[in-house]
Design an enzyme around this catalytic site. Structure first.
Site, mmCIF file in Angstrom:
data_model
loop_
_atom_site.group_PDB
_atom_site.id
_atom_site.type_symbol
_atom_site.label_atom_id
_atom_site.label_comp_id
_atom_site.label_asym_id
_atom_site.label_seq_id
_atom_site.Cartn_x
_atom_site.Cartn_y
_atom_site.Cartn_z
ATOM 1 N N SER A 65 44.017 22.474 -6.434
ATOM 2 C CA SER A 65 44.437 22.962 -7.214
ATOM 3 C C SER A 65 44.568 23.734 -7.598
ATOM 4 O O SER A 65 44.561 23.949 -8.748
ATOM 5 C CB SER A 65 45.486 21.743 -7.737
ATOM 6 O OG SER A 65 45.023 20.883 -9.100
ATOM 7 N N ASP A 92 34.939 17.600 -17.417
ATOM 8 C CA ASP A 92 35.807 18.476 -16.448
ATOM 9 C C ASP A 92 35.303 17.220 -15.121
ATOM 10 O O ASP A 92 34.655 16.512 -15.327
ATOM 11 C CB ASP A 92 34.463 19.300 -15.133
ATOM 12 C CG ASP A 92 35.626 20.600 -14.431
ATOM 13 O OD1 ASP A 92 36.810 19.751 -13.924
ATOM 14 O OD2 ASP A 92 34.708 20.984 -13.613
ATOM 15 N N GLU A 93 36.368 16.849 -14.516
ATOM 16 C CA GLU A 93 36.254 15.733 -13.582
ATOM 17 C C GLU A 93 36.326 14.347 -13.830
ATOM 18 O O GLU A 93 35.456 14.001 -14.025
ATOM 19 C CB GLU A 93 35.159 15.716 -12.748
ATOM 20 C CG GLU A 93 35.207 16.979 -11.894
ATOM 21 C CD GLU A 93 33.830 16.469 -10.485
ATOM 22 O OE1 GLU A 93 34.467 16.185 -9.597
ATOM 23 O OE2 GLU A 93 32.867 17.235 -9.836
ATOM 24 N N ALA A 94 37.023 14.418 -14.566
ATOM 25 C CA ALA A 94 37.328 13.028 -15.619
ATOM 26 C C ALA A 94 37.585 11.842 -15.172
ATOM 27 O O ALA A 94 37.796 10.877 -15.545
ATOM 28 C CB ALA A 94 38.690 13.849 -17.107
ATOM 29 N N CYS A 153 52.526 22.092 5.904
ATOM 30 C CA CYS A 153 53.198 22.813 6.102
ATOM 31 C C CYS A 153 53.114 24.287 5.450
ATOM 32 O O CYS A 153 53.964 24.832 5.962
ATOM 33 C CB CYS A 153 54.156 21.996 5.500
ATOM 34 S SG CYS A 153 54.234 22.049 4.115
HETATM 35 ZN ZN LIG Z 1 53.941 19.581 3.605
#
Ligand SMILES: [Zn+2]
Length: 194
Positions: A14, A88-90, A148
């Site tokens: 993300s 980072d990567e908490a 999707c």
């Molecule tokens: Zn989807």
């Protein structure tokens, strides 16, 4: 300067680390000294995304691996002159991180935290839930669903049947939206019933 805690949360892919690096870059431009904390496990190297981004940046920054994500170690690892502390990567840290984040804020430091909000079973991951509650600001970032390719993803779906909460490796996961995640769960159920 008043201290604060900002949390960047989201599923895998993300762009959490990219956003974290962007905020760190801003701090460096403002002339603040930055210390980046990353959990380090004996069986793997920690995320190096942030380091790649910062390599060419001027200013005072340092990346500090924290063995096994153990919060108790932070007392000795964090430098007194780090005005900005980025984690980072908490999700891989233990709950001691929460106590330290509060303390750093009281000391007037800027605390930036990036991590997975949920594990692959939709459970709050490690200290992230509490950190999101105590933060001054929370930002949720999202990948695009890999199925999707339209909706925002919301979960890191595990592609293998491994049941442990921690299974490191990007190839083990895909980012899914709510609808596609439900379809996958139903598919798994009906194949179990057969
Ligand atoms: Zn989807």
């Amino acid at each position: 300067m008043a201290g604060y805690i900002k949390v960047i949360a989201g599923e895998m892919f993300s762009g959490k680390s990219t956003e974290l690096a962007r905020l760190i870059e801003r701090s460096l431009i403002a002339g603040l000294s930055v210390q980046v904390l990353v959990p380090e496990f004996s069986n793997r190297g920690s995320s190096r995304d942030v380091e790649r981004r910062l390599r060419d940046m001027r200013g005072e920054w340092q990346i500090t691996p924290v063995p096994e994500g153990r919060g108790a170690k932070l007392a000795e690892l964090v430098r007194p002159n780090s005005l900005v502390i980025a984690v980072d990567e908490a999700q891989f840290f233990d709950d001691d991180l929460i106590t330290f984040c509060r303390e750093w804020r009281m000391q007037g430091r800027q605390v930036l935290v990036a991590g997975l909000d949920m594990d692959f079973r939709e459970r709050p991951f490690g200290p992230m839930g509490t950190l999101m509650c105590i933060a001054n600001e929370v930002m949720k970032v999202h990948a695009v669903c890999t199925q999707c390719r339209q909706q925002d993803a919301f979960i890191s779906h595990r592609l293998s049947s491994e049941a442990d909460q921690v299974l490191v490796g990007e190839t083990n996961y895909t980012a899914l939206c709510c609808d596609c995640y439900q379809l996958v769960l139903r598919g798994a159920e009906s194949s179990r019933d057969r």
